[in-house]
Design a protein around this motif. Structure first.
Motif, PDB file in Angstrom:
ATOM      1  N   GLU A 255       0.786  -1.175  -0.084  1.00  0.00           N
ATOM      2  CA  GLU A 255      -0.045  -0.107  -0.033  1.00  0.00           C
ATOM      3  C   GLU A 255       0.958   1.375  -0.020  1.00  0.00           C
ATOM      4  O   GLU A 255       0.631   2.073  -0.831  1.00  0.00           O
ATOM      5  CB  GLU A 255      -0.809   0.099   1.138  1.00  0.00           C
ATOM      6  CG  GLU A 255      -2.165  -1.050   0.998  1.00  0.00           C
ATOM      7  CD  GLU A 255      -2.871  -1.209   2.349  1.00  0.00           C
ATOM      8  OE1 GLU A 255      -2.537  -0.639   3.380  1.00  0.00           O
ATOM      9  OE2 GLU A 255      -3.899  -1.644   2.332  1.00  0.00           O
ATOM     10  N   LYS A 256       1.942   1.127   0.859  1.00  0.00           N
ATOM     11  CA  LYS A 256       2.900   2.328   0.866  1.00  0.00           C
ATOM     12  C   LYS A 256       3.654   2.566  -0.543  1.00  0.00           C
ATOM     13  O   LYS A 256       3.832   3.697  -1.017  1.00  0.00           O
ATOM     14  CB  LYS A 256       3.964   2.235   1.884  1.00  0.00           C
ATOM     15  CG  LYS A 256       4.801   3.400   2.027  1.00  0.00           C
ATOM     16  CD  LYS A 256       5.749   3.292   3.304  1.00  0.00           C
ATOM     17  CE  LYS A 256       6.325   4.302   3.464  1.00  0.00           C
ATOM     18  NZ  LYS A 256       7.548   4.366   4.634  1.00  0.00           N
ATOM     19  N   CYS A 257       4.044   1.404  -1.269  1.00  0.00           N
ATOM     20  CA  CYS A 257       4.418   1.717  -2.740  1.00  0.00           C
ATOM     21  C   CYS A 257       3.529   2.078  -3.504  1.00  0.00           C
ATOM     22  O   CYS A 257       3.817   2.971  -4.375  1.00  0.00           O
ATOM     23  CB  CYS A 257       4.983   0.293  -2.953  1.00  0.00           C
ATOM     24  SG  CYS A 257       6.278  -0.475  -2.039  1.00  0.00           S
ATOM     25  N   ILE A 258       2.295   1.746  -3.602  1.00  0.00           N
ATOM     26  CA  ILE A 258       1.335   2.198  -4.401  1.00  0.00           C
ATOM     27  C   ILE A 258       1.014   3.844  -3.955  1.00  0.00           C
ATOM     28  O   ILE A 258       1.189   4.476  -5.093  1.00  0.00           O
ATOM     29  CB  ILE A 258       0.039   1.489  -4.053  1.00  0.00           C
ATOM     30  CG1 ILE A 258      -0.054  -0.052  -4.636  1.00  0.00           C
ATOM     31  CG2 ILE A 258      -1.155   2.171  -4.909  1.00  0.00           C
ATOM     32  CD1 ILE A 258      -1.172  -0.873  -4.266  1.00  0.00           C
ATOM     33  N   ARG A 259       1.172   4.157  -2.990  1.00  0.00           N
ATOM     34  CA  ARG A 259       0.938   5.663  -2.427  1.00  0.00           C
ATOM     35  C   ARG A 259       1.987   6.368  -3.155  1.00  0.00           C
ATOM     36  O   ARG A 259       1.808   7.507  -3.598  1.00  0.00           O
ATOM     37  CB  ARG A 259       0.770   5.906  -1.129  1.00  0.00           C
ATOM     38  CG  ARG A 259      -0.781   5.399  -0.524  1.00  0.00           C
ATOM     39  CD  ARG A 259      -0.911   6.216   0.860  1.00  0.00           C
ATOM     40  NE  ARG A 259       0.108   5.324   1.905  1.00  0.00           N
ATOM     41  CZ  ARG A 259      -0.166   4.510   2.577  1.00  0.00           C
ATOM     42  NH1 ARG A 259      -1.045   3.608   2.352  1.00  0.00           N
ATOM     43  NH2 ARG A 259       0.898   4.185   3.445  1.00  0.00           N
ATOM     44  N   THR A 260       3.447   5.985  -2.972  1.00  0.00           N
ATOM     45  CA  THR A 260       4.461   6.580  -3.329  1.00  0.00           C
ATOM     46  C   THR A 260       4.276   6.567  -4.941  1.00  0.00           C
ATOM     47  O   THR A 260       4.685   7.630  -5.494  1.00  0.00           O
ATOM     48  CB  THR A 260       5.679   5.770  -2.951  1.00  0.00           C
ATOM     49  OG1 THR A 260       5.734   5.738  -1.531  1.00  0.00           O
ATOM     50  CG2 THR A 260       7.133   6.539  -3.333  1.00  0.00           C
TER      51      THR A 260
END
Length: 58
Positions: free
Chosen positions: A16-21
């Motif tokens: 999820e953090k990778c997607i947001r980034t």
């Protein structure tokens, strides 16, 4: 089993953090492209103006 579930939750959080980034980087890329496009349009307009001035010289 509980460790596997915790590990899976950690993987999901990281994804999820990778997607947001990635979304933030894409937004920045779009803004940068817009800025470059505007600069290019201004440069073209300036070139046209300069060409008109040079063409109107005797």
């Amino acid at each position: 089993m509980e460790n596997a579930l915790k590990e899976a939750e950690n993987v999901i959080r990281i994804q999820e953090k990778c997607i947001r980034t990635s979304e933030e980087l894409l937004e920045q890329k779009e803004e940068y492209i817009s800025m470059l496009t505007l600069q290019l349009e201004e440069t073209i307009e300036l070139s046209r103006t300069m060409a008109q001035v040079l063409d109107s010289r005797p």
